[in-house]
Design an enzyme around this catalytic site. Structure first.
Site, short mmCIF file in Angstrom:
data_model
loop_
_atom_site.label_atom_id
_atom_site.label_comp_id
_atom_site.label_asym_id
_atom_site.label_seq_id
_atom_site.Cartn_x
_atom_site.Cartn_y
_atom_site.Cartn_z
N ASP A 1 1.93 10.37 3.86
CA ASP A 1 2.72 11.28 4.69
C ASP A 1 1.80 12.32 5.31
O ASP A 1 1.79 13.49 4.93
CB ASP A 1 3.78 11.95 3.81
CG ASP A 1 4.80 12.69 4.64
OD1 ASP A 1 4.87 12.44 5.86
OD2 ASP A 1 5.52 13.52 4.08
N CYS B 1 13.10 47.61 1.01
CA CYS B 1 12.85 48.87 0.34
C CYS B 1 12.31 49.82 1.41
O CYS B 1 11.30 49.53 2.03
CB CYS B 1 11.81 48.69 -0.76
SG CYS B 1 11.14 50.26 -1.33
N CYS C 1 6.35 53.03 -2.15
CA CYS C 1 6.55 51.87 -3.04
C CYS C 1 5.20 51.16 -3.28
O CYS C 1 4.54 50.72 -2.33
CB CYS C 1 7.54 50.92 -2.39
SG CYS C 1 7.72 49.36 -3.25
N TYR D 1 -6.71 3.02 6.54
CA TYR D 1 -6.00 1.83 6.06
C TYR D 1 -5.79 0.75 7.11
O TYR D 1 -5.43 -0.36 6.79
CB TYR D 1 -4.62 2.20 5.49
CG TYR D 1 -3.79 3.01 6.48
CD1 TYR D 1 -3.62 4.38 6.30
CD2 TYR D 1 -3.23 2.43 7.60
CE1 TYR D 1 -2.89 5.13 7.20
CE2 TYR D 1 -2.51 3.17 8.51
CZ TYR D 1 -2.34 4.51 8.31
OH TYR D 1 -1.63 5.26 9.21
N LYS E 1 2.47 4.58 1.52
CA LYS E 1 2.68 5.14 2.84
C LYS E 1 2.31 6.61 2.77
O LYS E 1 2.92 7.39 2.02
CB LYS E 1 4.14 4.99 3.27
CG LYS E 1 4.40 5.50 4.66
CD LYS E 1 5.81 5.19 5.10
CE LYS E 1 6.05 5.54 6.54
NZ LYS E 1 5.60 6.85 6.95
N GLU F 1 0.85 -1.20 0.00
CA GLU F 1 0.00 0.00 0.00
C GLU F 1 0.88 1.24 0.00
O GLU F 1 2.04 1.18 0.37
CB GLU F 1 -0.82 0.12 1.30
CG GLU F 1 -1.44 -1.09 1.81
CD GLU F 1 -2.04 -0.85 3.22
OE1 GLU F 1 -2.77 -1.73 3.64
OE2 GLU F 1 -1.75 0.20 3.86
S1 IVH Z 1 0.36 0.54 9.03
C1 IVH Z 1 1.56 -0.71 13.63
N1 IVH Z 1 -0.03 1.61 6.70
O1 IVH Z 1 3.25 5.78 8.97
C2 IVH Z 1 1.77 0.38 12.65
N2 IVH Z 1 0.89 2.96 8.41
O2 IVH Z 1 5.96 5.99 9.91
C3 IVH Z 1 1.06 0.02 11.40
N3 IVH Z 1 1.32 5.28 7.74
O3 IVH Z 1 2.54 4.95 12.28
C4 IVH Z 1 0.93 1.16 10.53
N4 IVH Z 1 0.62 5.08 5.67
O4 IVH Z 1 0.89 6.47 10.96
C5 IVH Z 1 0.41 1.82 7.95
N5 IVH Z 1 -0.44 2.42 4.58
C6 IVH Z 1 -0.02 2.63 5.82
C7 IVH Z 1 0.47 3.87 6.26
C8 IVH Z 1 0.92 4.00 7.58
C9 IVH Z 1 1.11 5.90 6.58
C10 IVH Z 1 1.88 5.92 8.94
C11 IVH Z 1 1.37 5.39 10.24
C12 IVH Z 1 2.60 4.86 10.91
C13 IVH Z 1 3.65 5.71 10.31
C14 IVH Z 1 5.01 5.14 10.45
#
Ligand code: IVH
Length: 680
Positions: A128, A437, A442, A236, A126, A124
């Site tokens: 941000d 300035c 201006c 997710y 990630k 999946e």
């Molecule tokens: S699963 C037990 N899936 O990234 C932790 N996390 O840097 C399982 N995050 O704490 C997390 N996209 O807040 C999961 N597709 C995704 C995610 C994701 C973003 C976040 C989440 C996690 C952090 C870690």
């Protein structure tokens, strides 16, 4: 202890301190000072060193005791001003890597645990954003919490209720009686740009990336403010689920979310082994810029929830998942020109004009060059080939010059000595990075000042936007704030885009603005260093523009929140002849230059309130407005200086602290009585 060992412990201590500081900046203050990639490197060094020389965490016991009560190593975003809530299932972090080999080692470790040749995964994006946990009871959203320290997070339900795609009622579906759904709050690029553009116009500091802005918005104390910024959510993950037999796979949980119409990630690929997962990661890397949310990697998870449970977790992260982070994108392009923006206070900001280049999903043709020193330090010249990167994937920056490609006839860039808008000679004040300035005539500055005056945070004048102001200034109809109040129907009808109705609307909006509170006017005057908090302090303490304009340095400094520099700036503003005549005119036009309250009005002067618990009779915003209207102050933390604690149901640590300090505690009813007794 041997010398090298001593040195390693020293390094470990130092790394811990540095990482803790960066965690604080990122999670609590939503304002990181280094890139994610640089942070990941530090964290990796810390983890490796810790594993090597302090696997039992003895150093933590020695130094962390008084500084941190974080039982899980995932940072901490909790703030005093929010109530906390314990997650039923902890919210862990993810191990991450930028390295293909390390991804395959992750698979190898898991295959060893399960003693098999291949394992099915899901891949999946990630996201941000800002991690969030939603608790649904009988299908109804009951609570939204931040990750906090992993064990307990801040309750931010009120700040999320305005999110359009947040599912608040899923009771028509077959949900388990209790379920925690995990997801991410984010802000889309367009909204991020809208807010930053507005801030740029107002010469306020810009948000570095959408994640920080989303995090800041989730943690705004005032839900009304939070509503002004559009957030979105994507779901997710599964936290607690009672009974826990509802779902057997991550992919089927994802399917259930889809069936419930909940916002989900578009990309969720089920794969049967690590090689296929790798293919999928590469595919995602290509597709990720099409998504509405910012992504910085792929998350690879064991699909089976039962196997996830068996693999377990360390104190930081699950063993059943890993994040593969994508390198931030850089591109080479030609620096065609350097242009300059002139702000409200005359600050000159250099901007790079680039040959348009595709970067992280958008076409980039402008980049910030910050100031003259930055240009000199990097020796950036027009005609250079430069590397451009998006910081946090959004604001493009010129990272470096490719010196090998520099043309032989190139010459060092000369920062202008005259204002690009009005030709006045630029000045640079001691200790400031920016050239300014100094001219009061201006046109660019005039426009920026008027826009600031009319903006939402100041006089909030509807329909008086950038393009109207530009026309008014270009046609020399308006050159200072007071001119706005002399505008006539004829003036406005002479502008492009104005018809009788819109012209009347603007005149009406200007008329209404005359009744705005004194602090808004003070803010709008654009006194250097005076923002809304200081403007409120001034209004509260002096009650009229006249008194502020005849105050002394001592009187100003005596006010909590006003320091020496700000006091100097206030005095020099009010001593200037131009300001005095402007204020006189504004008074003549009938603007509110006094705090308009009766004799009893400031009975809360010198009283500091702290609000805690969930208020039921007012929003926090309304209660604060009442307190401030009667001259009181609202603070976020309880101290000896607190006069009253206004406590609603569910008050916790602040109540205990106030009790221990003997501070008077008011229920909402008692607060009402207090206001009544003063004849409000
Ligand atoms: S699963 C037990 N899936 O990234 C932790 N996390 O840097 C399982 N995050 O704490 C997390 N996209 O807040 C999961 N597709 C995704 C995610 C994701 C973003 C976040 C989440 C996690 C952090 C870690």
């Amino acid at each position: 202890m041997k010398k090298e060992e001593g040195e390693s412990f020293e390094r470990l201590r130092e790394l811990k301190k540095v990482v803790r500081k960066h965690d604080e900046n990122y999670y609590r203050l939503s304002s990181p000072s280094i890139s994610d990639q640089a942070y990941d490197l530090l964290k990796k060094e810390l983890d490796a060193l810790e594993q090597e020389i302090d696997p039992l965490g003895l150093l933590d016991q020695e130094s962390d005791r008084e500084e941190s009560d974080t039982p899980i190593d995932v940072g901490d975003d909790r703030l005093d001003s929010f109530q906390s809530h314990k997650h039923r299932v902890p919210m862990l972090s993810l191990d991450n890597t930028y390295d293909k080999e390390e991804f395959f080692e992750f698979d190898q470790r898991l295959r060893k645990i399960f003693d098999c040749n291949t394992l099915p995964y899901v891949v999946e994006p990630k996201i941000d954003g800002v991690a969030i946990s939603l608790t649904y009871i009988d299908g109804k959203l009951s609570l939204a919490t931040t990750r906090g320290n992993g064990v307990e997070g801040d309750i931010v339900t009120q700040n999320l209720l305005h999110i359009e795609n947040l599912p608040t009622d899923l009771s028509s579906f077959h949900l388990p009686p209790l379920i925690e759904i995990r997801g991410e709050i984010f802000m889309n690029h367009q909204e991020f740009c809208r807010i930053n553009e507005e801030r740029e116009r107002l010469e306020l500091s810009l948000y570095a990336n959408p994640r920080n802005l989303a995090a800041g918005t989730v943690k705004l104390l005032d839900p009304k403010e939070s509503r002004k910024r559009k957030l979105e959510i994507v779901l997710y993950g599964l936290g607690a689920c009672e009974p826990n037999t509802y779902f057997s796979k991550q992919s089927s949980f994802h399917q259930a979310l889809k069936n419930w119409g909940a916002p989900i990630v578009e990309f969720l690929q089920s794969v049967s082994n690590a090689d296929e997962a790798w293919e999928s990661i590469l595919e995602l890397e290509q597709l990720r810029h099409q998504y509405a949310y910012p992504t910085d990697g792929a998350v690879i998870k064991l699909d089976s929830l039962e196997m996830q449970a068996r693999a377990g977790a360390t104190s930081k992260a699950p063993r059943w998942a890993i994040a593969y982070k994508f390198e931030s994108e850089r591109q080479e392009t030609l620096l065609e020109d350097i242009i300059f923006q002139v702000g409200r206070t005359g600050t000159i900001t250099p901007v790079a004009c680039l040959q348009p280049v595709q970067l992280a999903g958008t076409i980039v043709s402008r980049a910030s060059l910050h100031n003259a020193d930055e240009i000199a330090r990097k020796d950036i010249r027009i005609g250079d080939q430069v590397m451009v990167e998006k910081a946090g994937e959004i604001i493009p920056q010129v990272i470096e010059v490719i010196f090998e490609k520099r043309k032989s006839d190139s010459t060092p860039f000369k920062f202008p000595v005259h204002c690009p808008a009005c030709s006045a000679q630029l000045i640079r004040l001691d200790g400031e990075a920016a050239w300014r300035c100094p001219s009061l005539e201006c046109t660019n500055q005039i426009m920026a000042r008027l826009e600031y005056f009319a903006s939402r945070g100041c006089m909030d004048i509807e329909n008086l936007g950038e393009s109207v102001i530009k026309q008014l200034v270009d046609k020399k109809i308006v050159s200072k704030i007071s001119d706005l109040y002399q505008l006539t129907l004829e003036h406005l009808l002479s502008l492009e885009g104005f018809a009788e109705k819109s012209a009347r609307n603007l005149l009406e909006a200007l008329e209404i603005s005359k009744k705005q509170d004194l602090w808004r006017l003070l803010c709008g005057l654009g006194i250097k260093h005076v923002g809304s908090a200081a403007a409120k302090d001034l209004a509260r303490n002096f009650h009229s523009l006249e008194r502020i304009s005849s105050t002394s340095l001592e009187e100003l400094i005596a006010i909590d929140g006003i320091g020496d520099i700000m006091a100097q700036s206030i005095l020099s503003f009010f001593n200037a002849e131009v300001s005095r005549s402007e204020i006189e005119k504004l008074e003549e036009f009938g603007l509110q230059t006094e705090v308009s309250l009766g004799d009893q009005a400031l009975f809360l002067q010198d009283k500091t309130f702290v609000l805690t618990g969930s208020l039921t009779m007012y929003t926090r915003d309304e209660a604060s407005a009442k307190i401030e209207a009667y001259g009181g102050k609202v603070s976020s933390s309880v101290s000896k200086k607190t006069s009253y604690l206004l406590a609603g149901p569910g008050a916790g640590s602040k109540l205990a602290k106030a009790e221990s300090l003997g501070i008077e505690i008011l229920s909402e009813e008692q607060f009402e009585e207090l206001l009544d007794s003063m004849g409000r």
